[in-house]
Motif scaffolding. Sequence first.
Motif, short mmCIF file in Angstrom:
data_model
loop_
_atom_site.label_atom_id
_atom_site.label_comp_id
_atom_site.label_asym_id
_atom_site.label_seq_id
_atom_site.Cartn_x
_atom_site.Cartn_y
_atom_site.Cartn_z
N LEU A 162 72.48 71.03 33.22
CA LEU A 162 72.95 71.20 31.83
C LEU A 162 74.18 70.31 31.64
CD1 LEU A 162 72.90 75.13 31.70
CD2 LEU A 162 71.09 73.59 30.91
N ASP A 163 74.17 69.46 30.64
CA ASP A 163 75.24 68.47 30.46
C ASP A 163 75.67 68.46 28.99
OD1 ASP A 163 76.81 66.19 30.17
OD2 ASP A 163 75.40 64.85 31.18
N GLY A 164 76.89 68.97 28.71
CA GLY A 164 77.35 69.12 27.32
C GLY A 164 76.72 70.39 26.77
N ILE A 165 77.23 71.55 27.20
CA ILE A 165 76.46 72.80 27.14
C ILE A 165 76.64 73.54 25.82
CG2 ILE A 165 76.05 74.99 28.34
CD1 ILE A 165 77.39 73.58 30.84
N LEU A 166 75.48 73.93 25.26
CA LEU A 166 75.41 74.61 23.97
C LEU A 166 74.62 75.90 24.15
CD1 LEU A 166 75.89 74.36 20.89
CD2 LEU A 166 73.84 72.97 20.75
N PRO A 167 75.29 77.01 24.51
CA PRO A 167 74.55 78.23 24.81
C PRO A 167 74.01 78.90 23.54
CG PRO A 167 76.81 78.28 25.68
CD PRO A 167 76.73 77.16 24.70
N PRO A 168 72.70 79.21 23.49
CA PRO A 168 72.13 79.85 22.29
C PRO A 168 72.84 81.15 21.92
CG PRO A 168 70.38 79.17 23.79
CD PRO A 168 71.67 78.96 24.52
N SER A 169 73.38 81.84 22.93
CA SER A 169 74.00 83.15 22.67
C SER A 169 75.32 83.05 21.91
CB SER A 169 74.21 83.89 23.99
OG SER A 169 74.84 83.04 24.93
N ARG A 170 75.94 81.87 21.92
CA ARG A 170 77.21 81.74 21.17
C ARG A 170 77.20 80.56 20.20
NH1 ARG A 170 81.82 79.68 25.55
NH2 ARG A 170 82.79 81.60 24.85
N ALA A 171 76.03 79.94 19.99
CA ALA A 171 75.95 78.75 19.14
C ALA A 171 76.25 79.10 17.68
CB ALA A 171 74.58 78.12 19.25
N GLY A 172 76.98 78.21 17.02
CA GLY A 172 77.29 78.41 15.61
C GLY A 172 78.62 77.76 15.26
N SER A 173 79.09 78.06 14.06
CA SER A 173 80.29 77.39 13.54
C SER A 173 81.54 77.71 14.35
CB SER A 173 80.50 77.79 12.08
OG SER A 173 79.41 77.36 11.29
N GLY A 375 82.48 72.53 24.00
CA GLY A 375 83.67 72.68 24.84
C GLY A 375 83.35 73.02 26.29
N ALA A 376 84.25 72.58 27.20
CA ALA A 376 84.04 72.76 28.63
C ALA A 376 83.99 74.23 29.04
CB ALA A 376 85.13 72.02 29.41
N ASP A 377 84.51 75.14 28.22
CA ASP A 377 84.46 76.56 28.60
C ASP A 377 83.04 77.12 28.57
OD1 ASP A 377 84.11 76.76 25.83
OD2 ASP A 377 85.40 78.52 25.63
N ASN A 378 82.09 76.36 28.01
CA ASN A 378 80.70 76.81 28.02
C ASN A 378 80.09 76.78 29.43
OD1 ASN A 378 80.35 77.45 25.27
ND2 ASN A 378 80.15 75.28 24.76
#
Length: 439
Positions: A162-173, A375-378
């Motif tokens: 996973l590179d540049g992580i966009l988790p579905p559980s927290r995705a949004g504005s 963000g890197a915290d993902n």
Amino acid sequence: MPAATAASAASAASAAPKSDPVVWLAGGPGDDAVGEAQMAIDGGLNRDRDVIFMSQRGTYSAEPNVLCPNIDEFNARAVGLAYDAPSTERLHVEATKACRDQLAARGIDLSAYNDTESAADYEALRTALGIKRWNLYGISYGTHLALVYMRLHPHGLRSVGLDGILPPSRAGSAMTWSSARQGFDGLFKACADQLACNKRYPHLPATFVKLVRDLEAKPVTTTVTLPGPGSDKPVKVVLDGGALVNWMTSATHVAPQVPAALDELAHGKPQRIAQQWAGGKLSPQAMGRVAHGLVYGVFCSEWTPYESRKEALRGGQEAFPSFPRSVQAQAPQLTFLRPDCDVWNVPAAAPSIRDVTRGDIPTLALSGSFDAQTGADNGPYVARTLSKAKVVTVPYEPHVVFATSKCAQEIAVSFFDTPAVPKTACLNSLEPPEFEIAP
């Protein structure tokens, strides 16, 4: 049923390739994996394994595609409009509705473009090819799809990058606001830690916030010409607070220039920022390549139904409390998302789309410390529920580290060889960028 028909593979460079290929999941949403093949090959991902590229349903080389160039044309025109004005919103939503109407008139089922359907498409491809287990490498939005795939079809997966992580559980504005904050802070700190940069551009975070506030109150209009053949026509650009925040979100990709560019703007010279802001929207690569039907299929079924307007606004207020409310109300990269989704009008995905992904599939969670888009915290966030995850943050790198960092490429390739112990020694020798220091 929509068919994701275009698939190709880059053969392994090795004379004795491993039997488990890597599948590349593209960014976006709306980018075509086939168009990113060169990035994967340049980074050596096919050293020991074949790499498979399948165009996600609806993308550029799939049949049918759901592109909507009219939206790209509007985005190009919008560089000459106030970024978050109600009049711009009206035109923006009109462009979205025109796209929807055009796709619906072609008989496209707009509710069929989402992660659940796409994950099933990839799983069907694995079965059709007779591959027992394969590996995934997802960049940006591709990580969102990978995490859904891992949850729904784990049995066919050997390992996942996973590179540049966009988790579905927290995705949004709210998440895009928090990501912007992390990326900006990472870049500002690197300047502050460098003697020459800190001396020439002190108090950079305060300068940035003041520019956002001042430009939102009184936008600057300028005219620029863009580099490249056939683009000598002057382009009108309006820079307000929202435009500056969105420029900055992608400007972390040209980090060494950012302090000087902000300083120029603060001293009445907006040309560099205006040129970069317009250049991204008017480049030939920005026209007719993104599958907007897939973009809204994901955002409007999986994101907006599960994040209230209030939560979205709070994300902006918490990340940048001193920004004007009009700026806080439009999350970076997601301007006018809610009214867009109102006209897109697809049903909400099942609530399980927001579940965290759990399990023991070996996972590499790669981020860049300058990433203002995801963000890197993902990385640590997804690793909490993935027992065999390795979290790696590559310093001084923007969104999608595989694209820009030799070290990240080495880590990713070594991960697929030995998922339990990827080689990360190269991180110890990385140096901060040398920031441009104006006289």
